[in-house]
Design a protein around this motif. Structure first.
Motif, PDB file in Angstrom:
ATOM      1  N   GLY A 121       0.826  -1.210   0.000  1.00 47.86           N
ATOM      2  CA  GLY A 121       0.000   0.000   0.000  1.00 47.86           C
ATOM      3  C   GLY A 121       0.858   1.256   0.000  1.00 47.86           C
ATOM      4  N   ASP A 122       1.917   1.254   0.793  1.00 51.28           N
ATOM      5  CA  ASP A 122       2.758   2.447   0.912  1.00 51.28           C
ATOM      6  C   ASP A 122       3.636   2.667  -0.316  1.00 51.28           C
ATOM      7  N   TYR A 123       4.173   1.588  -0.892  1.00 51.77           N
ATOM      8  CA  TYR A 123       5.215   1.759  -1.901  1.00 51.77           C
ATOM      9  C   TYR A 123       4.800   1.398  -3.324  1.00 51.77           C
ATOM     10  N   CYS A 124       3.751   0.623  -3.496  1.00 49.00           N
ATOM     11  CA  CYS A 124       3.452   0.099  -4.829  1.00 49.00           C
ATOM     12  C   CYS A 124       2.061   0.480  -5.336  1.00 49.00           C
ATOM     13  N   ALA A 125       1.115   0.651  -4.407  1.00 44.42           N
ATOM     14  CA  ALA A 125      -0.287   0.780  -4.814  1.00 44.42           C
ATOM     15  C   ALA A 125      -0.543   2.012  -5.676  1.00 44.42           C
ATOM     16  N   PRO A 279      12.671   0.553   3.254  1.00 43.38           N
ATOM     17  CA  PRO A 279      13.389   0.321   4.509  1.00 43.38           C
ATOM     18  C   PRO A 279      13.705  -1.174   4.600  1.00 43.38           C
ATOM     19  N   ASN A 280      14.801  -1.531   5.215  1.00 40.12           N
ATOM     20  CA  ASN A 280      15.151  -2.949   5.398  1.00 40.12           C
ATOM     21  C   ASN A 280      14.982  -3.700   4.076  1.00 40.12           C
ATOM     22  N   ALA A 281      15.581  -3.157   3.015  1.00 41.82           N
ATOM     23  CA  ALA A 281      15.275  -3.628   1.656  1.00 41.82           C
ATOM     24  C   ALA A 281      15.537  -5.109   1.452  1.00 41.82           C
ATOM     25  N   GLU A 282      16.601  -5.619   2.036  1.00 36.42           N
ATOM     26  CA  GLU A 282      16.989  -7.002   1.766  1.00 36.42           C
ATOM     27  C   GLU A 282      15.825  -7.946   2.071  1.00 36.42           C
ATOM     28  N   VAL A 283      15.213  -7.779   3.246  1.00 33.30           N
ATOM     29  CA  VAL A 283      14.109  -8.652   3.643  1.00 33.30           C
ATOM     30  C   VAL A 283      12.803  -8.223   2.964  1.00 33.30           C
ATOM     31  N   ASN A 284      12.577  -6.918   2.881  1.00 33.42           N
ATOM     32  CA  ASN A 284      11.289  -6.457   2.358  1.00 33.42           C
ATOM     33  C   ASN A 284      11.112  -6.734   0.865  1.00 33.42           C
ATOM     34  N   ILE A 285      12.207  -6.790   0.115  1.00 35.08           N
ATOM     35  CA  ILE A 285      12.073  -7.132  -1.306  1.00 35.08           C
ATOM     36  C   ILE A 285      11.654  -8.589  -1.444  1.00 35.08           C
ATOM     37  N   LYS A 286      12.243  -9.469  -0.628  1.00 30.98           N
ATOM     38  CA  LYS A 286      11.823 -10.882  -0.656  1.00 30.98           C
ATOM     39  C   LYS A 286      10.345 -10.985  -0.286  1.00 30.98           C
ATOM     40  N   ARG A 287       9.979 -10.248   0.767  1.00 32.95           N
ATOM     41  CA  ARG A 287       8.601 -10.283   1.255  1.00 32.95           C
ATOM     42  C   ARG A 287       7.632  -9.881   0.127  1.00 32.95           C
ATOM     43  N   LEU A 288       7.936  -8.735  -0.512  1.00 27.05           N
ATOM     44  CA  LEU A 288       7.044  -8.228  -1.558  1.00 27.05           C
ATOM     45  C   LEU A 288       7.039  -9.134  -2.793  1.00 27.05           C
TER      46      LEU A 288
END
Ligand code: HEC
Ligand code: HEC
Length: 299
Positions: A121-125, A279-288
């Motif tokens: 919602g914050d970064y892609c929507a 933020p915390n890109a390494e984990v959040n990119i996997k998450r997304l």
């Protein structure tokens, strides 16, 4: 009001209404007076202890240093600490495992999807729509039609480095005429309906070869491998199914620049890189990436 007080010894104030309604002069009860004074004391206490008096450039801060905002931040911090403790194991795994491993693990996959909704919602929507359904000129993420590939590793690359589609104007050599473009647009429309072999569009098919559309879109309108070019054989449109829109795309291309500036009418399609933005890109990119993969169309 009567002129004469018929109850002179009663201790009334002499104010009498409606013949007999008198105002008496009794002292207030002790409990009432005490709470009255306690009220004064607490006003002074509150004024000194809490932020209270507005000043030209702010307000008095109070002895306690309390503000509603700091109280809010405190509770958010508490909640985050609680979350961190509760989901420490999952977060550790998200960081330690590869995105393919996360995808295979039922619990972690579900966890990644659940914790992605806010981030998405914050970064892609804003571009891809609240649930990835796409927006005019921004691709749909909920289907299995991929420009750049629907394997989770390809999705990771799309998010990490960003993507910029490129299609030259007027064919690969830039030499198609307006009437050829109109013909090839008719062929593209027929392709999307499974009618690419019909004699009516044979001329357009020849232009498809002449313009070397094949180099990117494949001989039959389906790219060999995902490298940004749209699949022209389905009913999913990156831009639009309107013939004039198709003509525009072919005439002005996608992200076509002259002297470093986009030419007029060219389509723009830029997926920003999120390596530095999240933020915390390494984990959040996997998450997304797991989230987008699970939206419906992951391969
Ligand atoms: C500024 C608008 C914008 C934002 C914000 C944005 N995207 Fe994109 N995204 C695009 C565009 C435009 C494309 C298509 C690029 C192209 O035409 O080649 C795209 C493409 C993609 C693709 C590739 C789709 C395919 O078919 O292969 C993925 C995956 C993707 N975005 C995921 C995300 C995620 C996840 C986020 C949030 C972290 C995000 N995007 C944020 C504009 C955006
Ligand atoms: C260098 C590679 C390349 C060549 C050559 C090329 N295209 Fe494309 N085309 C693309 C890319 C990349 C996209 C998708 C752009 C995006 O989404 O950012 C695209 C998109 C399109 C679209 C939009 C499809 C939709 O779903 O909205 C049409 C139509 C199209 N191309 C037709 C053609 C035709 C016809 C030719 C030949 C005259 C051609 N292309 C030549 C790369 C190419």
């Amino acid at each position: 009001m009567a002129h004469k007080n018929p109850w002179p010894d009663e201790g009334n104030t002499g104010h009498i209404w409606d013949e007999d309604l008198r105002e008496l002069d009794n002292p207030p009860p002790l409990w009432w007076m005490l709470s009255f004074y306690a009220g004064f004391v607490s006003i002074i206490f509150y004024t000194l202890y809490y932020p209270s008096i507005p000043l030209a450039d702010g307000h008095t801060k109070g002895l306690s240093g309390w503000t509603q905002v700091s109280e809010y931040h405190e509770s958010v911090k508490e909640l985050n600490n609680w979350r961190e403790r509760k989901f420490a194991w999952q977060e550790e795994q998200m960081s330690a495992l590869s995105v393919e491993e996360i995808l295979k693990d039922d619990e972690l996959r579900t966890y990644a999807v659940k914790t992605s909704k806010m981030l998405f919602g914050d970064y892609c929507a804003a571009c891809h729509g609240a649930s990835g359904q796409g927006n005019p000129n921004f691709p749909v993420l909920v289907d299995d039609d991929w420009l750049w590939g629907g394997k989770v590793s390809q999705i990771v690359t799309s998010i990490t480095t960003g993507r910029i589609g490129y299609m030259p104007a007027r064919g690969l050599m830039g030499n198609l005429t307006d009437s050829e473009i109109s013909e090839v647009a008719g062929y593209v429309l027929a392709l999307s309906k499974g009618k690419g072999e019909e004699p009516a569009v044979a001329a357009g098919k020849a232009v498809f070869a002449k313009g070397m559309c094949i180099a990117c879109h494949g001989p039959k309108g389906k790219p060999f491998a995902p490298a940004g070019a749209a699949n022209l054989t389905d009913k999913i449109w990156r831009f639009s199914a309107d013939k004039d829109d198709i003509i525009r795309t072919i005439t002005y291309g996608v992200n076509v620049k002259k002297n470093g500036v986009l030419i007029a009418h060219t389509r723009s399609g830029v997926m920003p890189s999120f390596k530095e933005r999240l933020p915390n890109a390494e984990v959040n990119i996997k998450r997304l990436a797991v989230y987008v993969h699970e939206l419906g169309g992951g391969l």
